[in-house]
Structures are given as structure tokens and as C-alpha cells.
Design a protein around this motif. Structure first.
Motif, PDB file in Angstrom:
ATOM      1  N   LYS A  42       0.866  -1.183   0.000  1.00 19.09           N
ATOM      2  CA  LYS A  42       0.000   0.000   0.000  1.00 19.09           C
ATOM      3  C   LYS A  42       0.900   1.230   0.000  1.00 19.09           C
ATOM      4  O   LYS A  42       1.819   1.320   0.791  1.00 19.09           O
ATOM      5  N   ILE A  43       0.611   2.151  -0.915  1.00 19.92           N
ATOM      6  CA  ILE A  43       1.405   3.372  -1.048  1.00 19.92           C
ATOM      7  C   ILE A  43       0.486   4.563  -0.797  1.00 19.92           C
ATOM      8  O   ILE A  43      -0.509   4.737  -1.487  1.00 19.92           O
ATOM      9  N   THR A  44       0.836   5.364   0.190  1.00 18.64           N
ATOM     10  CA  THR A  44       0.081   6.566   0.492  1.00 18.64           C
ATOM     11  C   THR A  44       0.699   7.724  -0.278  1.00 18.64           C
ATOM     12  O   THR A  44       1.915   7.889  -0.297  1.00 18.64           O
ATOM     13  N   LEU A  45      -0.154   8.515  -0.924  1.00 13.51           N
ATOM     14  CA  LEU A  45       0.362   9.659  -1.664  1.00 13.51           C
ATOM     15  C   LEU A  45      -0.493  10.884  -1.442  1.00 13.51           C
ATOM     16  O   LEU A  45      -1.685  10.792  -1.173  1.00 13.51           O
ATOM     17  N   GLN A  46       0.162  12.019  -1.537  1.00 13.85           N
ATOM     18  CA  GLN A  46      -0.527  13.292  -1.433  1.00 13.85           C
ATOM     19  C   GLN A  46      -0.740  13.778  -2.862  1.00 13.85           C
ATOM     20  O   GLN A  46       0.219  13.914  -3.623  1.00 13.85           O
ATOM     21  N   ILE A  47      -1.963  13.997  -3.218  1.00 18.62           N
ATOM     22  CA  ILE A  47      -2.276  14.320  -4.600  1.00 18.62           C
ATOM     23  C   ILE A  47      -3.346  15.413  -4.640  1.00 18.62           C
ATOM     24  O   ILE A  47      -4.274  15.406  -3.843  1.00 18.62           O
ATOM     25  N   TYR A  87      -6.768  14.716   2.342  1.00 24.55           N
ATOM     26  CA  TYR A  87      -5.418  15.130   1.954  1.00 24.55           C
ATOM     27  C   TYR A  87      -4.610  14.040   1.266  1.00 24.55           C
ATOM     28  O   TYR A  87      -3.622  14.331   0.600  1.00 24.55           O
ATOM     29  N   TYR A  88      -4.982  12.813   1.455  1.00 26.41           N
ATOM     30  CA  TYR A  88      -4.173  11.707   0.953  1.00 26.41           C
ATOM     31  C   TYR A  88      -5.021  10.699   0.188  1.00 26.41           C
ATOM     32  O   TYR A  88      -6.210  10.570   0.399  1.00 26.41           O
ATOM     33  N   ALA A  89      -4.333   9.963  -0.685  1.00 24.54           N
ATOM     34  CA  ALA A  89      -4.935   8.833  -1.391  1.00 24.54           C
ATOM     35  C   ALA A  89      -4.036   7.623  -1.149  1.00 24.54           C
ATOM     36  O   ALA A  89      -2.854   7.776  -0.847  1.00 24.54           O
TER      37      ALA A  89
END
Length: 125
Positions: A42-47, A87-89
Motif C-alpha cells: 500500500k502506497i500513500t500519496l498526497q495528490i 489530503y491523501y490517497a
């Protein structure tokens, strides 16, 4: 193997009790004899824009399909948006890796994660 239950060791070497009825409905394969190993990250990213996610996901799947250590004979590699908040995906990335030693497995997982991060950064996330 007992009359009603069997004790198996999980990947952390802890005993797990499994009812024998499970063996009649599932195929059990020793990891040492398996042709592949499933890995999920699982990769959390700010987009800022969710419009970028399908392009990121497609590029990651393409990278996985072209990786020589990914086993394509069972299930196709996948990457999908699994969680979103304000804020995150979160992307879930998964594939089957060919049979290899533990060191090679960890190296392959690290390589896949680093390549995924490069793809995400390339798209500005």
C-alpha cells in the motif's frame, strides 16, 4: 495433524491452528514448492487531482508486467485506488513474484516499490 485440527507454522514461524475441514475445500501448497509468491504493498500519496490516479495506476501495472521477476502465469498484476481522504490517497499494488530466495524476494519488492514511487513522482504526486 490431529483428528479435528492441524497446526501449521505461518511466515513468522508462529503456530496456527487450522480446522481439517479447510483441507477438503482449499488447496494447500508449501511455500518452498510454490512457483510464485503474492506480494501486496500500500502506497500513500498526497495528490491534488484524482484525475492523475488512473494514469499512475496504468503506468505501475505496465511496469509490473514488464518486470522479469513478476510471475504472469496466475493473476495479472494490479494497482488501484483503495482509499481516499481529504489530503491523501492510497494505492494498493500487488503481483505474484517468481520463486526466489528471501534476499532476492526482498530486493524485488524494494525495486518494485522504488519504481512505483518514481512513477508517482513523474506524474507530480
Amino acid at each position: 495433524m490431529g483428528l479435528r485440527k492441524t497446526t501449521l507454522l505461518n511466515s513468522e514461524k508462529f503456530p496456527v491452528l487450522v480446522p481439517n475441514s479447510l483441507f477438503s475445500s482449499h488447496v494447500i501448497v508449501s511455500k518452498s514448492r510454490a512457483q510464485w509468491r503474492a506480494v501486496v504493498t500500500k502506497i500513500t500519496l498526497q495528490i491534488e487531482s484524482l484525475d492523475k490516479v488512473p494514469h499512475i495506476s496504468d503506468d505501475i501495472k505496465s511496469m509490473l508486467r514488464s518486470n522479469s521477476k513478476v510471475f504472469l502465469g496466475k493473476d495479472a498484476p494490479y494497482c488501484f485506488l483503495s482509499n481516499v481522504d481529504s489530503y491523501y490517497a492510497e494505492l494498493t499494488v500487488g503481483c505474484n513474484l517468481r520463486h526466489m530466495s528471501k534476499d532476492e524476494l526482498y530486493s524485488a519488492q524494494q525495486d518494485i516499490l522504488l519504481q512505483s514511487i518514481q512513477i508517482i513522482r513523474k506524474h507530480g504526486a
